[in-house]
Design a protein around this motif. Sequence first.
Motif, PDB file in Angstrom:
ATOM      1  N   LEU A  10       7.655  -7.815   4.254  1.00  0.00           N
ATOM      2  CA  LEU A  10       6.251  -8.200   4.195  1.00  0.00           C
ATOM      3  C   LEU A  10       6.058  -9.571   4.833  1.00  0.00           C
ATOM      4  N   PRO A  11       4.980  -9.728   5.586  1.00  0.00           N
ATOM      5  CA  PRO A  11       4.720 -11.045   6.165  1.00  0.00           C
ATOM      6  C   PRO A  11       4.329 -12.034   5.074  1.00  0.00           C
ATOM      7  N   PRO A  12       4.580 -13.326   5.292  1.00  0.00           N
ATOM      8  CA  PRO A  12       4.158 -14.308   4.284  1.00  0.00           C
ATOM      9  C   PRO A  12       2.642 -14.314   4.169  1.00  0.00           C
ATOM     10  N   HIS A  13       2.187 -14.519   2.975  1.00  0.00           N
ATOM     11  CA  HIS A  13       0.748 -14.527   2.719  1.00  0.00           C
ATOM     12  C   HIS A  13       0.184 -15.920   2.950  1.00  0.00           C
ATOM     13  N   THR A  14      -1.057 -15.953   3.321  1.00  0.00           N
ATOM     14  CA  THR A  14      -1.723 -17.237   3.506  1.00  0.00           C
ATOM     15  C   THR A  14      -2.224 -17.739   2.158  1.00  0.00           C
ATOM     16  N   THR A  15      -2.551 -18.999   2.109  1.00  0.00           N
ATOM     17  CA  THR A  15      -3.089 -19.589   0.890  1.00  0.00           C
ATOM     18  C   THR A  15      -4.361 -18.871   0.469  1.00  0.00           C
ATOM     19  N   GLU A  16      -5.211 -18.558   1.433  1.00  0.00           N
ATOM     20  CA  GLU A  16      -6.467 -17.878   1.124  1.00  0.00           C
ATOM     21  C   GLU A  16      -6.210 -16.500   0.503  1.00  0.00           C
ATOM     22  N   GLU A  17      -5.260 -15.768   1.055  1.00  0.00           N
ATOM     23  CA  GLU A  17      -4.925 -14.451   0.499  1.00  0.00           C
ATOM     24  C   GLU A  17      -4.368 -14.581  -0.917  1.00  0.00           C
ATOM     25  N   ASN A  18      -3.513 -15.566  -1.119  1.00  0.00           N
ATOM     26  CA  ASN A  18      -2.935 -15.774  -2.453  1.00  0.00           C
ATOM     27  C   ASN A  18      -4.010 -16.138  -3.469  1.00  0.00           C
ATOM     28  N   LEU A  19      -4.944 -16.993  -3.074  1.00  0.00           N
ATOM     29  CA  LEU A  19      -6.019 -17.372  -3.981  1.00  0.00           C
ATOM     30  C   LEU A  19      -6.950 -16.193  -4.272  1.00  0.00           C
ATOM     31  N   ALA A  20      -7.226 -15.389  -3.273  1.00  0.00           N
ATOM     32  CA  ALA A  20      -8.071 -14.217  -3.475  1.00  0.00           C
ATOM     33  C   ALA A  20      -7.396 -13.234  -4.426  1.00  0.00           C
ATOM     34  N   TYR A  21      -6.094 -13.052  -4.267  1.00  0.00           N
ATOM     35  CA  TYR A  21      -5.339 -12.167  -5.162  1.00  0.00           C
ATOM     36  C   TYR A  21      -5.344 -12.722  -6.588  1.00  0.00           C
ATOM     37  N   THR A  22      -5.114 -14.013  -6.722  1.00  0.00           N
ATOM     38  CA  THR A  22      -5.111 -14.652  -8.039  1.00  0.00           C
ATOM     39  C   THR A  22      -6.468 -14.493  -8.708  1.00  0.00           C
ATOM     40  N   ARG A  23      -7.526 -14.682  -7.959  1.00  0.00           N
ATOM     41  CA  ARG A  23      -8.882 -14.546  -8.507  1.00  0.00           C
ATOM     42  C   ARG A  23      -9.129 -13.113  -8.971  1.00  0.00           C
ATOM     43  N   GLN A  24      -8.672 -12.158  -8.194  1.00  0.00           N
ATOM     44  CA  GLN A  24      -8.832 -10.752  -8.568  1.00  0.00           C
ATOM     45  C   GLN A  24      -8.089 -10.455  -9.880  1.00  0.00           C
ATOM     46  N   MET A  25      -6.858 -10.949  -9.999  1.00  0.00           N
ATOM     47  CA  MET A  25      -6.079 -10.722 -11.222  1.00  0.00           C
ATOM     48  C   MET A  25      -6.738 -11.410 -12.420  1.00  0.00           C
ATOM     49  N   LEU A  26      -7.278 -12.603 -12.206  1.00  0.00           N
ATOM     50  CA  LEU A  26      -7.979 -13.305 -13.286  1.00  0.00           C
ATOM     51  C   LEU A  26      -9.191 -12.516 -13.751  1.00  0.00           C
ATOM     52  N   GLY A  27      -9.891 -11.885 -12.811  1.00  0.00           N
ATOM     53  CA  GLY A  27     -11.025 -11.050 -13.172  1.00  0.00           C
ATOM     54  C   GLY A  27     -10.612  -9.884 -14.050  1.00  0.00           C
ATOM     55  N   GLU A  28      -9.472  -9.295 -13.731  1.00  0.00           N
ATOM     56  CA  GLU A  28      -8.966  -8.187 -14.542  1.00  0.00           C
ATOM     57  C   GLU A  28      -8.521  -8.669 -15.922  1.00  0.00           C
ATOM     58  N   LEU A  29      -7.851  -9.807 -15.964  1.00  0.00           N
ATOM     59  CA  LEU A  29      -7.433 -10.376 -17.251  1.00  0.00           C
ATOM     60  C   LEU A  29      -8.636 -10.747 -18.106  1.00  0.00           C
TER      61      LEU A  29
END
Length: 84
Positions: A10-29
Amino acid sequence: MNPKPAKSALPPHTTEENLAYTRQMLGELRTVVKNEGADMLGYLIEMAYVEAGDILTGLRPLSVRGHRDPAIGMPLKPAGKIKF
């Protein structure tokens, strides 16, 4: 023999992608804890969710390091004894 470390497929993720993923997981939590009635935990997760959104939209910097006010040099006094 020294085995070569495996390269990630997998290619390394950008900061923006990581933050978007984190935000999505926080929404689920947030949904999970809301259903459990954990109000304080839900509040803290909501604040993290909002913070991640603010960073993604550029309303807040990624880090506050270097943006804090310097200490003003006021000595802190101990509270001492409390009289009832």
